[in-house]
Design an enzyme around this catalytic site. Structure first.
Site, short mmCIF file in Angstrom:
data_model
loop_
_atom_site.label_atom_id
_atom_site.label_comp_id
_atom_site.label_asym_id
_atom_site.label_seq_id
_atom_site.Cartn_x
_atom_site.Cartn_y
_atom_site.Cartn_z
N LYS A 291 -0.87 2.69 2.21
CA LYS A 291 -0.78 2.22 0.76
C LYS A 291 -1.12 3.79 -0.09
CE LYS A 291 0.02 -2.17 0.47
NZ LYS A 291 -0.95 -3.04 -0.05
N ARG A 326 -3.58 -6.12 8.31
CA ARG A 326 -2.16 -6.16 8.39
C ARG A 326 -1.71 -4.58 8.38
NH1 ARG A 326 1.99 -5.60 4.40
NH2 ARG A 326 4.04 -6.87 4.95
#
Length: 351
Positions: A291, A326
């Site tokens: 991210k 994830r």
């Protein structure tokens, strides 16, 4: 009022009545941070009954935090939720922020990549056919079905546990018909009015993710007074709505939505406070792999150079009792978790 488990300990041995087990997993903690609006108080587990035992909300949240999370059973396959598991990200998209277009559009080639993730230790393969990065164009549901259904069918036929990452009811239907076991919806069933009905009727587990504006794409910014408690309350309301619609509470997972409509400071606060979300009584999924925040904290490292940061956040999640991680880099994350597990096991027995 919210309870955040704090003061984690290596082992409960010799500490009867002083520690509590987190969600039936591998972590024990010795106190709660009690959050009431702007007030915060530390209450040791040994003092819980005396200090908070008369408060119905506190007792209910404490039970939710400490209750074991039952495994998800799919015929002959089981997804255990008493230890951190890895979900491998398999994007069938040309424009995902991290790996869009890397696998091409050959369903068999994409499925083989999923099988490789499973071989590397992923317990679940999360298949997505639409990018949810900021500014990504919307994908027509028919195109999304064409992308994900053939891949899911091949993976499921091969015995792999599969989730479909979508916010569209038609895609959910097609994916479940193709063999998907879990629905992972970044809009928490808010984007499509039929989504809740589809999930409830199917009986499939569902991941509800927080974002501040799910019907508008999930990336609008909000000035949070307390991002931890506000995200918790939002997810709590979505859980209740799902349960009222007929979805089994034991089949609901939650995701705090790292990077969706949140500043760097918001994301850091959520990651530091992850244990709070066990108070929802559901398994927790964390999606922080590669991210933007990792780049922001590491000299603007590009997407392809965020493995170290991704592993750091995965281990942060494991320390907080997150049940499902994830990730893009399955083999590396699985290895990190195995070492983490070895350290935990040794600390538990103290020998």
């Amino acid at each position: 009022m919210h309870l955040r488990p704090i003061h984690f300990v290596d082992t409960p041995i010799g500490r009867d009545g002083e520690v509590a087990r987190l969600a039936g997993g591998m972590q024990w903690f010795a106190a709660y941070e009690v959050i009431r609006w702007a007030e915060r108080q530390v209450v040791p587990i040994a003092e819980f009954e005396r200090v908070l035992g008369s408060e119905e909300r506190a007792v209910a949240v404490h039970r939710a935090i400490t209750a074991p999370r039952p495994p998800l059973v799919f015929g002959g396959r089981t997804l255990r939720l008493d230890q951190p598991q890895v979900a491998g990200i398999l994007n069938v998209t040309p424009d995902s922020f991290s790996d869009g277009g890397r696998l091409g559009d050959d369903p068999q080639a994409v499925a083989e990549a999923g099988f490789a993730m499973e071989q590397a230790g992923a317990a679940l393969i999360d298949v997505g056919g639409e990018s949810t990065r900021p500014g990504a164009p919307a994908v027509w549901e028919g195109d999304e079905v064409q992308r994900v259904a053939p891949v899911i069918e091949r993976l499921a036929r091969g015995g792999t546990l599969v989730s479909v990452d979508t916010r569209k009811a038609a895609v959910m239907e097609a994916a479940l018909a193709a063999g998907a076991h879990i629905v992972n919806d970044v809009s928490a069933l808010e984007w499509d009015d039929r989504a809740t009905e589809i999930v409830a009727r199917s009986g499939a587990p569902v991941v509800l993710m927080h974002s501040p504006d799910p019907k508008a794409g999930g990336h609008g910014r909000v000035a949070y007074a307390n991002v931890l408690t506000e995200v918790f309350d939002w997810l709590e309301a979505r859980i209740e709505r799902a349960v009222e619609a007929g979805i089994d509470r034991a089949k609901i997972l939650v995701d705090p939505g790292i990077g969706f409509g949140k500043s760097l400071q918001d994301n850091l606060a959520l990651l530091n406070g992850l244990a709070l979300f066990h108070g929802l009584g559901c398994a927790v999924m964390l999606g922080a792999s590669r991210k933007r925040m990792i780049g922001a904290l590491s000299s603007e490292a590009p997407v392809g150079e965020r493995l170290g940061g991704s592993l750091a956040l995965a281990l942060k999640g494991a320390d907080a009792g997150v049940q499902l991680l994830r990730v893009h880099d399955v083999a590396e994350t699985v290895q990190a978790l195995r070492v983490w597990r070895g350290l935990r096991d040794q600390a538990l027995v103290g020998r």
